[in-house]
Design a protein around this motif. Structure first.
Motif, PDB file in Angstrom:
ATOM      1  N   ILE A   1       0.847  -1.188   0.000  1.00 24.18           N
ATOM      2  CA  ILE A   1       0.000   0.000   0.000  1.00 24.18           C
ATOM      3  C   ILE A   1       0.886   1.243   0.000  1.00 24.18           C
ATOM      4  CG2 ILE A   1      -1.892  -1.166   1.204  1.00 24.18           C
ATOM      5  CD1 ILE A   1      -0.999   0.253   3.785  1.00 24.18           C
ATOM      6  N   PHE A   2       0.306   2.368  -0.377  1.00 21.26           N
ATOM      7  CA  PHE A   2       1.034   3.635  -0.327  1.00 21.26           C
ATOM      8  C   PHE A   2       1.423   3.957   1.116  1.00 21.26           C
ATOM      9  CE2 PHE A   2      -0.431   6.127  -4.348  1.00 21.26           C
ATOM     10  CZ  PHE A   2       0.246   5.214  -5.145  1.00 21.26           C
ATOM     11  N   GLY A   3       2.587   4.563   1.292  1.00 26.32           N
ATOM     12  CA  GLY A   3       2.977   5.008   2.621  1.00 26.32           C
ATOM     13  C   GLY A   3       2.009   6.031   3.172  1.00 26.32           C
ATOM     14  N   LEU A   4       1.424   6.834   2.282  1.00 25.07           N
ATOM     15  CA  LEU A   4       0.478   7.855   2.713  1.00 25.07           C
ATOM     16  C   LEU A   4      -0.775   7.241   3.333  1.00 25.07           C
ATOM     17  CD1 LEU A   4      -0.115  10.912   2.735  1.00 25.07           C
ATOM     18  CD2 LEU A   4      -1.176  10.641   0.471  1.00 25.07           C
ATOM     19  N   THR A   5      -1.059   5.973   3.017  1.00 29.13           N
ATOM     20  CA  THR A   5      -2.246   5.314   3.549  1.00 29.13           C
ATOM     21  C   THR A   5      -2.189   5.206   5.079  1.00 29.13           C
ATOM     22  OG1 THR A   5      -2.461   4.053   1.494  1.00 29.13           O
ATOM     23  CG2 THR A   5      -3.665   3.214   3.377  1.00 29.13           C
ATOM     24  N   LEU A   6      -0.986   5.207   5.657  1.00 32.12           N
ATOM     25  CA  LEU A   6      -0.849   5.167   7.108  1.00 32.12           C
ATOM     26  C   LEU A   6      -1.334   6.471   7.742  1.00 32.12           C
ATOM     27  CD1 LEU A   6       2.648   3.467   7.519  1.00 32.12           C
ATOM     28  CD2 LEU A   6       0.392   2.401   7.647  1.00 32.12           C
ATOM     29  N   TRP A   7      -1.382   7.534   6.933  1.00 36.26           N
ATOM     30  CA  TRP A   7      -1.790   8.843   7.436  1.00 36.26           C
ATOM     31  C   TRP A   7      -3.181   9.246   6.960  1.00 36.26           C
ATOM     32  CZ3 TRP A   7       1.278  11.266  10.927  1.00 36.26           C
ATOM     33  CH2 TRP A   7       2.617  10.842  11.014  1.00 36.26           C
ATOM     34  N   GLU A   8      -3.489   8.936   5.723  1.00 37.00           N
ATOM     35  CA  GLU A   8      -4.735   9.380   5.109  1.00 37.00           C
ATOM     36  C   GLU A   8      -5.921   8.604   5.663  1.00 37.00           C
ATOM     37  OE1 GLU A   8      -7.487  11.153   3.425  1.00 37.00           O
ATOM     38  OE2 GLU A   8      -5.515  11.874   2.727  1.00 37.00           O
ATOM     39  N   LEU A   9      -6.931   9.319   6.159  1.00 33.96           N
ATOM     40  CA  LEU A   9      -8.122   8.666   6.697  1.00 33.96           C
ATOM     41  C   LEU A   9      -9.118   8.298   5.604  1.00 33.96           C
ATOM     42  CD1 LEU A   9      -8.732  10.787   9.931  1.00 33.96           C
ATOM     43  CD2 LEU A   9      -7.560   8.592   9.700  1.00 33.96           C
ATOM     44  N   GLY A  10      -9.003   8.951   4.458  1.00 36.57           N
ATOM     45  CA  GLY A  10      -9.830   8.580   3.316  1.00 36.57           C
ATOM     46  C   GLY A  10      -9.147   7.483   2.526  1.00 36.57           C
ATOM     47  N   ASP A  11      -9.435   7.442   1.223  1.00 39.97           N
ATOM     48  CA  ASP A  11      -8.830   6.398   0.396  1.00 39.97           C
ATOM     49  C   ASP A  11      -7.825   6.958  -0.600  1.00 39.97           C
ATOM     50  OD1 ASP A  11     -10.556   7.615  -1.475  1.00 39.97           O
ATOM     51  OD2 ASP A  11     -10.871   5.715  -2.515  1.00 39.97           O
ATOM     52  N   SER A  12      -7.507   8.267  -0.476  1.00 37.20           N
ATOM     53  CA  SER A  12      -6.554   8.939  -1.365  1.00 37.20           C
ATOM     54  C   SER A  12      -6.957   8.836  -2.839  1.00 37.20           C
ATOM     55  CB  SER A  12      -5.132   8.373  -1.183  1.00 37.20           C
ATOM     56  OG  SER A  12      -4.690   8.538   0.147  1.00 37.20           O
ATOM     57  N   GLY A  13      -8.209   8.516  -3.078  1.00 38.10           N
ATOM     58  CA  GLY A  13      -8.684   8.395  -4.449  1.00 38.10           C
ATOM     59  C   GLY A  13      -8.306   7.095  -5.117  1.00 38.10           C
ATOM     60  N   ILE A  14      -7.669   6.173  -4.379  1.00 37.76           N
ATOM     61  CA  ILE A  14      -7.186   4.927  -5.001  1.00 37.76           C
ATOM     62  C   ILE A  14      -7.818   3.677  -4.379  1.00 37.76           C
ATOM     63  CG2 ILE A  14      -4.985   5.957  -5.687  1.00 37.76           C
ATOM     64  CD1 ILE A  14      -3.715   4.558  -3.255  1.00 37.76           C
ATOM     65  N   GLY A  15      -8.685   3.845  -3.390  1.00 35.53           N
ATOM     66  CA  GLY A  15      -9.371   2.695  -2.812  1.00 35.53           C
ATOM     67  C   GLY A  15      -8.661   2.032  -1.652  1.00 35.53           C
ATOM     68  N   GLN A  16      -7.533   2.591  -1.216  1.00 33.16           N
ATOM     69  CA  GLN A  16      -6.790   1.985  -0.105  1.00 33.16           C
ATOM     70  C   GLN A  16      -7.138   2.667   1.217  1.00 33.16           C
ATOM     71  OE1 GLN A  16      -2.582   2.016  -1.001  1.00 33.16           O
ATOM     72  NE2 GLN A  16      -2.767   0.405  -2.544  1.00 33.16           N
ATOM     73  N   VAL A  17      -7.746   1.912   2.124  1.00 31.68           N
ATOM     74  CA  VAL A  17      -8.031   2.374   3.481  1.00 31.68           C
ATOM     75  C   VAL A  17      -7.365   1.380   4.423  1.00 31.68           C
ATOM     76  CG1 VAL A  17      -9.820   2.789   5.205  1.00 31.68           C
ATOM     77  CG2 VAL A  17     -10.189   3.483   2.834  1.00 31.68           C
ATOM     78  N   LEU A  18      -6.526   1.877   5.304  1.00 34.27           N
ATOM     79  CA  LEU A  18      -5.692   1.013   6.148  1.00 34.27           C
ATOM     80  C   LEU A  18      -6.519  -0.024   6.894  1.00 34.27           C
ATOM     81  CD1 LEU A  18      -2.931   0.312   7.330  1.00 34.27           C
ATOM     82  CD2 LEU A  18      -3.338   2.056   9.098  1.00 34.27           C
ATOM     83  N   GLU A  19      -7.591   0.386   7.523  1.00 35.38           N
ATOM     84  CA  GLU A  19      -8.385  -0.539   8.327  1.00 35.38           C
ATOM     85  C   GLU A  19      -9.001  -1.642   7.476  1.00 35.38           C
ATOM     86  OE1 GLU A  19      -7.941   3.228  10.581  1.00 35.38           O
ATOM     87  OE2 GLU A  19      -8.410   2.706   8.494  1.00 35.38           O
ATOM     88  N   VAL A  20      -9.423  -1.308   6.275  1.00 28.34           N
ATOM     89  CA  VAL A  20     -10.038  -2.295   5.381  1.00 28.34           C
ATOM     90  C   VAL A  20      -9.000  -3.321   4.930  1.00 28.34           C
ATOM     91  CG1 VAL A  20     -11.149  -2.617   3.132  1.00 28.34           C
ATOM     92  CG2 VAL A  20     -11.829  -0.706   4.608  1.00 28.34           C
ATOM     93  N   VAL A  21      -7.830  -2.855   4.550  1.00 27.19           N
ATOM     94  CA  VAL A  21      -6.765  -3.759   4.111  1.00 27.19           C
ATOM     95  C   VAL A  21      -6.317  -4.653   5.260  1.00 27.19           C
ATOM     96  CG1 VAL A  21      -4.399  -3.894   3.222  1.00 27.19           C
ATOM     97  CG2 VAL A  21      -5.981  -2.179   2.306  1.00 27.19           C
ATOM     98  N   ALA A  22      -6.168  -4.067   6.448  1.00 25.61           N
ATOM     99  CA  ALA A  22      -5.647  -4.810   7.602  1.00 25.61           C
ATOM    100  C   ALA A  22      -6.504  -6.015   7.953  1.00 25.61           C
ATOM    101  CB  ALA A  22      -5.519  -3.876   8.800  1.00 25.61           C
TER     102      ALA A  22
END
Length: 592
Positions: A468-489
């Motif tokens: 995942i993007f490193g920014l995903t650890l900070w971004e609470l949304g999906d950064s426009g790419i569908g990656q949300v940390l809690e969902v992936v985890a």
């Protein structure tokens, strides 16, 4: 002189006439009612009632006790299955008996007899345990018509049941929480007894010190369970034979044969994964490959990530996934089995990297599965001219999961999926997906894909990792790419954030040039991610950079080591180092 016949002679002649008529009519098959008139003469009257015979449709035996109705008239069959009923003026007969399907019979005005077969609709039997033959109480017995439950009952303390109202052609289903379901297609059966096989596996997963491991995955076939805080599990739906795979982040997978006791005690060995990335071209070059493995053996590195499919869409081995062959994706320069065998012989953890949604080959070959350009109607492309497949399409999921399963069959310890996202560069405002495309649907698509991959890989020895993007650890949304940390985890064994300091925007974390602060960027990012997913901290294994990019300092041994130190200070012990050319600063690594 005429003489009068004696009374005895008259009675004798009357008797002869009566017998004569009786025999004559009987030979014609006509029923008789015989009445004795007051004069002493016998009067013969034809029986106008309808004669019915009722048989069991399965056994052809006569059915007693069948209620027959014709309008207001009623009759009940005798032991011979027969009855007579006044049917004049009625167009139909109705036959009813408990545990049999009712029958309605249309009759002709001059019809004098009828033969009817009634189908029994009750099934009886006994359910026992297959392992010891004891009767099994509490089994649900259902009659199914298609997927619909028509009628059901439960076995008693003796394992007995009587299921009534079973329709013709039904399927009988036997269900119990502790045993494998049994289904039987009924034909002409009224007695069905079965023995059920136990299909529940219980047990505990611990570490070498005997401490319970929570959150471990236990799987065999399609049956999957997760251990609780005591490390215990209850796995339902286990097949009759096979191997149980036990996995937990931070531990080596264990494989336990399924025993007749249906009880498992698994002990997992902890592992810290410290990897370098090796692309397909280097892995295919014997000299270059040997150099990288020598580096691994000289240092603390104990794992390698090898490309099996990269962002070009190429599959670098002779894949037996038919679609890979059909679209011309196969470039067989690697022998994955040989790679795994060599890595395991050297006690090196083997990770297969598969790039998912940046796949120009698949997009060009299957344009209906690709992102479309809303302005042109053609394939949408990034600024570099690369077509992407549509992450909303389940066909794309299935293709990559098939490749992941194939990689697992080669013996890789882990399958690492990359580019599990929607595109982040290009004319994004013109990207057309064929479905509503927003944060919710993007996140749902990525989550469903990862969940499907998780379930597919669960019964294999391979762990599932996701970049995942490193920014995903900070971004609470999906950064426009569908990656949300809690969902992936929730859906993978390892979360692999690419925390490259050079890729953070100026001003991030308060640094004008984040690239100049490798230690802080890694430490703070991991700490922030850990706060968001405290129950999944062990899943975090970051990518670190061993390359120089953009403004700021050049990266050498000190910068690489600073990142490793940040990982350790964040309370983690696993990491991976990326360099696209596979050239690494050995000085940054501790000797083995």
């Amino acid at each position: 002189m005429r003489t009068e016949p004696s009374p005895f002679g008259l009675r004798r002649r009357r008797r002869w006439h009566w017998l004569s008529w009786k025999l004559s009519l009987a030979m014609l098959g006509l029923p008789l009612i015989v009445l004795l008139a007051t004069t002493g003469y016998v009067v013969l009257i034809r029986d106008e009632r309808l004669h019915v015979t009722v048989l069991d449709a399965y056994t052809e035996q006569p059915l007693a006790g069948v209620h027959v109705r014709a309008g207001q008239a009623e009759a009940v069959t005798d032991e011979a299955g027969e009855a007579r009923i006044e049917a004049s003026g009625s167009a139909s007969l109705v036959f009813e008996k408990e545990d049999y399907d009712p029958v309605t019979l249309e009759i002709a005005p001059d019809q004098r007899s009828a033969r009817v077969r009634m189908r029994p609709n009750v099934v009886r039997g006994v359910v026992t345990r297959r392992d010891n033959g004891e009767p099994l109480a509490g089994v649900t017995v259902k009659a199914l018509s298609g997927d619909q439950v028509v009628t059901q009952t439960t076995t008693d303390s003796n394992g007995s049941y009587a299921l009534r109202g079973v329709p013709e052609g039904a399927t009988l289903a036997f269900e119990h929480d502790e045993f494998a379901d049994v289904r039987i297609d009924l034909s002409r059966q009224t007695a069905v007894s079965v023995a059920l096989r136990p299909d529940v596996v219980t047990g505990q997963v611990t570490d070498p010190d005997g401490q319970p491991i929570q959150g471990a995955t236990v799987a065999i076939g399609n049956a999957i369970a997760t251990t609780d805080e005591m490390g215990t599990f209850r796995l339902t739906g286990a097949p009759e034979q096979g191997e149980i795979v036990v996995k937990a982040p931070g531990y080596r997978a264990a494989v336990v044969p399924l025993s007749a006791e249906m009880r498992v005690a698994a002990q997992l060995e902890p592992i810290s994964v410290r990897a370098i990335y090796i692309n397909a071209a280097v892995a295919a070059n014997p000299e270059a490959w040997a150099e990288r493995l020598a580096l691994v053996e000289r240092t603390e590195v104990n794992a390698v990530v090898v490309d099996l499919k990269d962002s070009t869409g190429r599959v670098f081995y002779d894949s037996q996934v038919q679609l890979a062959q059909e679209i011309g994706a196969v470039l067989p320069i690697l022998d994955p089995k040989a790679i795994v065998e060599e890595l395991h012989r050297r006690d090196i953890y083997a990770i297969a990297r598969i790039v998912v949604f940046e796949d120009p080959i698949l997009a060009e070959a299957k344009p209906e599965w690709a992102i479309k350009d809303a302005a042109t109607g053609d394939l949408w492309r990034t600024w570099n001219g690369l077509a992407w497949v549509n992450a909303h399409r389940s066909e794309v999921w299935d293709y990559n999961i098939a490749l992941a399963l194939e990689a697992a069959s080669f013996g890789f310890d882990e399958i690492q999926l990359d580019y599990i996202r929607f595109p982040s560069d290009g004319p994004l405002d013109r990207a057309e997906y064929g479905v509503e495309h927003n944060r919710e649907t993007r996140t749902q698509a990525i989550g469903e894909f990862l969940e499907r991959a998780r379930l597919a890989l669960a019964p294999t020895r391979a762990y599932l990792g996701a970049d995942i993007f490193g920014l995903t650890l900070w971004e609470l949304g999906d950064s426009g790419i569908g990656q949300v940390l809690e969902v992936v985890a929730e859906r993978v064994d390892y979360i692999c954030p690419m925390i490259y300091p050079s890729h953070f925007y100026p001003g991030s974390m308060g640094f004008e040039i984040p690239n100049d602060h490798p230690y802080e960027v890694i430490l703070w990012s991991l700490q922030n991610g850990a706060e968001r997913i405290p129950q999944h901290v062990r899943k975090l294994r970051p990518w670190l950079q061993d390359f120089s990019y953009g403004p700021g300092i050049e990266y050498g041994p000190n910068e690489v080591r600073a990142q490793i130190q940040a990982v350790e200070d964040a309370g983690l012990d696993s990491w991976m180092i990326w360099n696209a050319d596979n050239v690494y600063h050995e000085e940054a690594l501790h000797a083995s």
